[in-house]
Motif scaffolding. Sequence first.
Motif, PDB file in Angstrom:
ATOM      1  N   GLY A 192      -2.341   9.828  -0.133  1.00  0.00           N
ATOM      2  CA  GLY A 192      -2.280  10.822   0.928  1.00  0.00           C
ATOM      3  C   GLY A 192      -1.847  10.273   2.276  1.00  0.00           C
ATOM      4  N   CYS A 193      -1.513   8.976   2.346  1.00  0.00           N
ATOM      5  CA  CYS A 193      -1.095   8.365   3.608  1.00  0.00           C
ATOM      6  C   CYS A 193       0.425   8.225   3.657  1.00  0.00           C
ATOM      7  N   SER A 194       0.987   8.327   4.844  1.00  0.00           N
ATOM      8  CA  SER A 194       2.406   8.032   5.025  1.00  0.00           C
ATOM      9  C   SER A 194       2.595   6.515   4.979  1.00  0.00           C
ATOM     10  N   TYR A 215      11.246   1.920  -1.309  1.00  0.00           N
ATOM     11  CA  TYR A 215       9.974   2.259  -0.656  1.00  0.00           C
ATOM     12  C   TYR A 215       9.955   1.817   0.801  1.00  0.00           C
ATOM     13  N   ARG A 216      10.604   0.711   1.105  1.00  0.00           N
ATOM     14  CA  ARG A 216      10.650   0.286   2.503  1.00  0.00           C
ATOM     15  C   ARG A 216      11.540   1.205   3.329  1.00  0.00           C
ATOM     16  N   ALA A 217      12.641   1.659   2.745  1.00  0.00           N
ATOM     17  CA  ALA A 217      13.487   2.624   3.453  1.00  0.00           C
ATOM     18  C   ALA A 217      12.734   3.932   3.677  1.00  0.00           C
ATOM     19  N   LYS A 218      11.950   4.329   2.683  1.00  0.00           N
ATOM     20  CA  LYS A 218      11.127   5.543   2.811  1.00  0.00           C
ATOM     21  C   LYS A 218      10.101   5.378   3.931  1.00  0.00           C
ATOM     22  N   ALA A 219       9.473   4.198   4.004  1.00  0.00           N
ATOM     23  CA  ALA A 219       8.511   3.940   5.077  1.00  0.00           C
ATOM     24  C   ALA A 219       9.199   3.953   6.436  1.00  0.00           C
ATOM     25  N   ALA A 220      10.429   3.418   6.480  1.00  0.00           N
ATOM     26  CA  ALA A 220      11.181   3.419   7.744  1.00  0.00           C
ATOM     27  C   ALA A 220      11.478   4.843   8.195  1.00  0.00           C
ATOM     28  N   GLU A 249       9.652   7.283   7.748  1.00  0.00           N
ATOM     29  CA  GLU A 249       8.388   7.862   8.221  1.00  0.00           C
ATOM     30  C   GLU A 249       7.905   7.208   9.508  1.00  0.00           C
ATOM     31  N   GLY A 250       8.740   6.319  10.051  1.00  0.00           N
ATOM     32  CA  GLY A 250       8.446   5.755  11.362  1.00  0.00           C
ATOM     33  C   GLY A 250       7.945   4.329  11.367  1.00  0.00           C
ATOM     34  N   SER A 251       7.924   3.657  10.220  1.00  0.00           N
ATOM     35  CA  SER A 251       7.434   2.284  10.174  1.00  0.00           C
ATOM     36  C   SER A 251       8.426   1.328  10.835  1.00  0.00           C
ATOM     37  N   LYS A 252       7.916   0.463  11.709  1.00  0.00           N
ATOM     38  CA  LYS A 252       8.749  -0.543  12.368  1.00  0.00           C
ATOM     39  C   LYS A 252       8.520  -1.928  11.789  1.00  0.00           C
ATOM     40  N   THR A 253       7.567  -2.064  10.869  1.00  0.00           N
ATOM     41  CA  THR A 253       7.213  -3.386  10.341  1.00  0.00           C
ATOM     42  C   THR A 253       8.165  -3.849   9.250  1.00  0.00           C
ATOM     43  N   VAL A 254       8.979  -2.935   8.709  1.00  0.00           N
ATOM     44  CA  VAL A 254       9.820  -3.270   7.555  1.00  0.00           C
ATOM     45  C   VAL A 254      11.259  -3.602   7.941  1.00  0.00           C
ATOM     46  N   ALA A 255      11.575  -3.593   9.229  1.00  0.00           N
ATOM     47  CA  ALA A 255      12.969  -3.732   9.652  1.00  0.00           C
ATOM     48  C   ALA A 255      13.601  -5.040   9.169  1.00  0.00           C
ATOM     49  N   SER A 256      12.877  -6.159   9.317  1.00  0.00           N
ATOM     50  CA  SER A 256      13.453  -7.456   8.921  1.00  0.00           C
ATOM     51  C   SER A 256      13.654  -7.548   7.420  1.00  0.00           C
ATOM     52  N   ASP A 257      12.720  -6.991   6.648  1.00  0.00           N
ATOM     53  CA  ASP A 257      12.866  -7.014   5.200  1.00  0.00           C
ATOM     54  C   ASP A 257      14.040  -6.154   4.753  1.00  0.00           C
ATOM     55  N   LEU A 258      14.242  -5.018   5.402  1.00  0.00           N
ATOM     56  CA  LEU A 258      15.401  -4.183   5.068  1.00  0.00           C
ATOM     57  C   LEU A 258      16.695  -4.896   5.442  1.00  0.00           C
ATOM     58  N   ALA A 259      16.692  -5.574   6.593  1.00  0.00           N
ATOM     59  CA  ALA A 259      17.885  -6.313   7.009  1.00  0.00           C
ATOM     60  C   ALA A 259      18.188  -7.447   6.025  1.00  0.00           C
ATOM     61  N   ALA A 260      17.126  -8.127   5.539  1.00  0.00           N
ATOM     62  CA  ALA A 260      17.326  -9.203   4.564  1.00  0.00           C
ATOM     63  C   ALA A 260      17.883  -8.685   3.254  1.00  0.00           C
ATOM     64  N   ALA A 261      17.627  -7.399   2.979  1.00  0.00           N
ATOM     65  CA  ALA A 261      18.140  -6.781   1.763  1.00  0.00           C
ATOM     66  C   ALA A 261      19.513  -6.154   1.977  1.00  0.00           C
ATOM     67  N   GLY A 262      20.062  -6.309   3.183  1.00  0.00           N
ATOM     68  CA  GLY A 262      21.392  -5.778   3.462  1.00  0.00           C
ATOM     69  C   GLY A 262      21.391  -4.368   3.995  1.00  0.00           C
ATOM     70  N   ILE A 263      20.240  -3.896   4.498  1.00  0.00           N
ATOM     71  CA  ILE A 263      20.144  -2.539   5.032  1.00  0.00           C
ATOM     72  C   ILE A 263      19.692  -2.616   6.480  1.00  0.00           C
ATOM     73  N   ALA A 315       0.812  -1.217   0.000  1.00  0.00           N
ATOM     74  CA  ALA A 315       0.000   0.000   0.000  1.00  0.00           C
ATOM     75  C   ALA A 315       0.845   1.267   0.000  1.00  0.00           C
ATOM     76  N   PHE A 316       2.085   1.183   0.550  1.00  0.00           N
ATOM     77  CA  PHE A 316       2.935   2.388   0.551  1.00  0.00           C
ATOM     78  C   PHE A 316       3.938   2.381  -0.606  1.00  0.00           C
ATOM     79  N   MET A 317       3.788   1.436  -1.514  1.00  0.00           N
ATOM     80  CA  MET A 317       4.647   1.406  -2.699  1.00  0.00           C
ATOM     81  C   MET A 317       3.865   1.935  -3.903  1.00  0.00           C
ATOM     82  N   LYS A 318       4.295   1.591  -5.101  1.00  0.00           N
ATOM     83  CA  LYS A 318       3.638   2.073  -6.308  1.00  0.00           C
ATOM     84  C   LYS A 318       2.263   1.423  -6.464  1.00  0.00           C
ATOM     85  N   PRO A 319       1.239   2.176  -6.937  1.00  0.00           N
ATOM     86  CA  PRO A 319      -0.090   1.584  -7.140  1.00  0.00           C
ATOM     87  C   PRO A 319      -0.075   0.378  -8.064  1.00  0.00           C
TER      88      PRO A 319
END
Length: 420
Positions: A382-384, A216-221, A223-237, A142-146
């Motif tokens: 219009g959502c973060s 997009y996950r880094a952008k969500a992070a 903006e305060g998202s905590k749900t993407v941390a494991s996916d970013l770590a799996a991607a090397g971030i 939902a926070f990525m491209k339509p």
Amino acid sequence: MSTMNLDDETPHKLEGRGIAIVVCWILGLGCLVAWNSMLTIGDYYYVLFPDYHPARVLTLVYQPFALGTMALLAYKESKIDTRKRNIAGYILFFLCTLGLIVVDIASSGKGGIVNYICICVFVAGFGVADAHAQGGMVGDLAFMKPEFIQSFFAGLAASGALTSGLRLITKAAFDKSSNGLRKGTMLFLAIATFFEFLCIFLYAFVFAKLPIVKYYRAKAAREGSKTVASDLAAAGIETDANQRAEIEAKAPDRLSNKQLLIKKLDYALDLFFIYVLTLSIFPGFLYENTGTHSLGSWYPLVLIAMYNVWDFIARYIPLIECIKLESRKWLMIVILSRCLFVPAFYFTAKYGDQGWMILLISWLGLTNGYLTVCVMTVAPKGCSGPEANALGNIMVVFLLGGIFLGVALDWLWIIGNGSF
């Protein structure tokens, strides 16, 4: 393992869009291919369990588990690790489809209440898996491209079109052979099991590493998202303690789930009404209330195939911007007008021939797919990042709630016809 550069938004991060769209499509297919296989092989279960209304009962078993689990996950979405949630969902899908094969082999394809209960248990597992995978994926996309969420929902519909097409092929291939119906069913469940395994692999090892997804996950992070941390770590971030503190300090205040629901309530109700109407007709009415026609045992399979094919095609129509419906008012008007399908199906089943019924079920699928994608691609605007993730989960709750009520209303068609 690198740390996340909060200011790095260079264009190369947007690479991988095409691959991401394809992967989203397959992940969407994986969310429903097992369940659609169950619906499509309904004729097999009607042979094994003729007195147990399998098309209606199995759907009614599936939905409470899907809705209840989804409501709990949506309430806790901001604290749930999306990666673990989605992988758990696809693994459970894999285990349950494999379990159905084991039950059939162990029972040598026989009926009986014990086997029926076992099937119901695995179907309940499908519901739990659906809540994990579909809710988690919709929130994530939902926070990525339509186009990603459109492709995911097209994949959901593709599972129905794929299983319907394969069912017609297997029926033609095995119809005259010994135990042909069972052979076709086993082939179906084997294909579904393969796709669930493929989804585990794609989500765990491919999707998270695509540059555009990382962006997009880094952008969500940020903006305060905590749900993407494991996916970013799996991607090397990864983020260190200082970066996490900086993110929390700079992140804008997000709306609560209640505030989001109030702000986007019409979109949630849109999805709810779409699926109440659709599931009050599909699939139970098609198996038990359309009478006997010249197509014989092919008739319900053809009806289900027509619904699934048009539902799939319709999910690409909103990609044409000039005919995409975005007005909140007109979305609600058009969705509520679908109530006219109820008398239309009643009188067509009573007085019309099979050609009119095929046309009508095609329109049901067309409107279902088109309106679903219109609502889901417009609602997150219009959502973060954190808000879009929460809204995606809320929307799936209303979608599953609509399906659950629709399945319950579907039983009204058989009141008074001696089927109880």
